[in-house]
Write an enzyme that holds these catalytic residues in place. Sequence first.
Site, mmCIF file in Angstrom:
data_model
loop_
_atom_site.group_PDB
_atom_site.id
_atom_site.type_symbol
_atom_site.label_atom_id
_atom_site.label_comp_id
_atom_site.label_asym_id
_atom_site.label_seq_id
_atom_site.Cartn_x
_atom_site.Cartn_y
_atom_site.Cartn_z
ATOM 1 N N SER A 147 3.772 1.181 8.433
ATOM 2 C CA SER A 147 3.611 2.376 8.016
ATOM 3 C C SER A 147 2.825 3.349 8.870
ATOM 4 O O SER A 147 2.933 4.591 8.917
ATOM 5 C CB SER A 147 2.806 2.306 6.651
ATOM 6 O OG SER A 147 3.594 1.665 5.532
ATOM 7 N N MET A 179 0.756 -0.951 0.048
ATOM 8 C CA MET A 179 -0.049 0.011 -0.051
ATOM 9 C C MET A 179 0.861 1.273 0.050
ATOM 10 O O MET A 179 0.560 2.389 0.399
ATOM 11 C CB MET A 179 -0.831 -0.018 1.147
ATOM 12 C CG MET A 179 -1.935 -1.164 1.256
ATOM 13 S SD MET A 179 -3.422 -0.702 1.956
ATOM 14 C CE MET A 179 -2.751 -0.696 3.665
ATOM 15 N N HIS A 181 9.203 -3.338 3.681
ATOM 16 C CA HIS A 181 8.698 -3.647 2.351
ATOM 17 C C HIS A 181 10.029 -3.688 1.395
ATOM 18 O O HIS A 181 9.986 -4.718 0.484
ATOM 19 C CB HIS A 181 8.082 -2.231 1.564
ATOM 20 C CG HIS A 181 6.678 -2.043 2.358
ATOM 21 N ND1 HIS A 181 6.700 -0.921 3.147
ATOM 22 C CD2 HIS A 181 5.688 -2.618 2.417
ATOM 23 C CE1 HIS A 181 5.681 -0.572 3.590
ATOM 24 N NE2 HIS A 181 4.832 -1.626 3.239
ATOM 25 N N HIS A 231 8.773 1.230 3.743
ATOM 26 C CA HIS A 231 9.860 1.281 4.634
ATOM 27 C C HIS A 231 10.701 0.243 4.453
ATOM 28 O O HIS A 231 10.491 -0.748 3.552
ATOM 29 C CB HIS A 231 9.152 1.249 6.002
ATOM 30 C CG HIS A 231 8.372 0.141 6.382
ATOM 31 N ND1 HIS A 231 8.354 -1.218 6.337
ATOM 32 C CD2 HIS A 231 7.043 0.208 6.478
ATOM 33 C CE1 HIS A 231 7.378 -1.913 6.532
ATOM 34 N NE2 HIS A 231 6.334 -0.990 6.647
HETATM 35 P P1 AMP Z 1 1.221 -3.099 3.453
HETATM 36 O O1 AMP Z 1 1.856 -1.839 2.538
HETATM 37 O O2 AMP Z 1 1.140 -2.522 4.883
HETATM 38 O O3 AMP Z 1 0.157 -3.676 2.872
HETATM 39 O O4 AMP Z 1 2.459 -4.146 3.406
HETATM 40 C C1 AMP Z 1 2.661 -4.750 2.295
HETATM 41 C C2 AMP Z 1 3.630 -6.077 2.380
HETATM 42 O O5 AMP Z 1 4.565 -5.665 3.187
HETATM 43 C C3 AMP Z 1 2.621 -6.883 3.219
HETATM 44 O O6 AMP Z 1 2.762 -8.298 2.724
HETATM 45 C C4 AMP Z 1 3.123 -6.836 4.701
HETATM 46 O O7 AMP Z 1 3.070 -8.049 5.551
HETATM 47 C C5 AMP Z 1 4.515 -6.668 4.233
HETATM 48 N N1 AMP Z 1 5.274 -5.777 5.547
HETATM 49 C C6 AMP Z 1 4.699 -4.923 6.013
HETATM 50 N N2 AMP Z 1 5.519 -4.594 7.103
HETATM 51 C C7 AMP Z 1 6.523 -5.463 7.183
HETATM 52 C C8 AMP Z 1 7.924 -5.805 7.953
HETATM 53 N N3 AMP Z 1 8.033 -4.968 8.999
HETATM 54 N N4 AMP Z 1 8.560 -6.784 7.502
HETATM 55 C C9 AMP Z 1 8.250 -7.552 6.467
HETATM 56 N N5 AMP Z 1 7.263 -7.164 5.741
HETATM 57 C C10 AMP Z 1 6.305 -6.170 6.117
#
Ligand code: AMP
Length: 295
Positions: free
Chosen positions: A184, A29, A36, A33
């Site tokens: 995030s 999304m 990701h 960081h």
């Molecule tokens: P999001 O942008 O929050 O939807 O996350 C995108 C992807 O990054 C999802 O598969 C999350 O599980 C993964 N993700 C988010 N935070 C972390 C983290 N701290 N370490 C590893 N993967 C992450």
Amino acid sequence: MELLRSRRDLARLPARGAGQPALVLVPTMGALHAGHLSLVEQARAWGTVVVSIFVNPLQFGPGEDYSHYPRDLDRDLALLQPLDVAAVFAPDAADIFPRQDAVTVSPGPAARFLCGASRPGHFQGVLTVVAKLLHLVQPQVAVFGRKDAQQCLVIAEMVRDLDFPVRLVDLPTVREPDGLAMSSRNAYLSIEERRRAGCLSEALQQARQALARGERLTDRLREILRSRLAAADQVEYAEVCRVPDLQIPHEATGHLLLAAAVRIGRTRLIDNLVVRVSATGIRDVPLLAAGESEP
Ligand code: AMP
């Protein structure tokens, strides 16, 4: 790195098929960081990487942070530029969801517990967008973070039950030096809240240590989690569950998810540890079987 701003631009995706490397999708999304970026770097081992950046309106409930969710495409592109990413798919919400009243994907049993219980409709929103992204991009591999463990399990149920031709991989959680899982949403925390947020990973580590010392009673492990979460303003759940069905075992052995969701101020944070407990001890393991094998 190709920037694809709409579904029409997907015609410029790298070629896939016989003789070509696999296409690997990393859905995000945005507000990228180090967590990701670690997924993206590791995804390269499976093939040609496509990152999607899309803040999915369907997975936010009323009163949640959809309108405030951090969005900065230029910053995200600059972070991805040095990595070996073939394409970034960053469509508008209206391009992905042109109709208000449309077909959605109803989640399976893994969505009933934990975040699914406290965020009605959340996993339906997640599955609907993930199904669309998988159909639009048609990757052979999709990479997810173990940080969102239940999301991985709910997506794995959809892929299995609806026969999506994709292999799923879950990769480890990247943490700040004090253990806080990168998210995030950490940007929402004040300095004082950020200090208290450390209790989440600490509580999980304490429960893991109790397991390592031989504690096997789920009730006792849950008490340890809850007592160590006293610095949070609210504990939404703190649980020890079986993987992959998320049932709560009386005795904590086998493939387990230690998971908690808390509120620190107005910010909701989740974290977990995935372990396998056997007669020979305890070790950190992936959630999904496919993640256990090398690319
Ligand atoms: P999001 O942008 O929050 O939807 O996350 C995108 C992807 O990054 C999802 O598969 C999350 O599980 C993964 N993700 C988010 N935070 C972390 C983290 N701290 N370490 C590893 N993967 C992450």
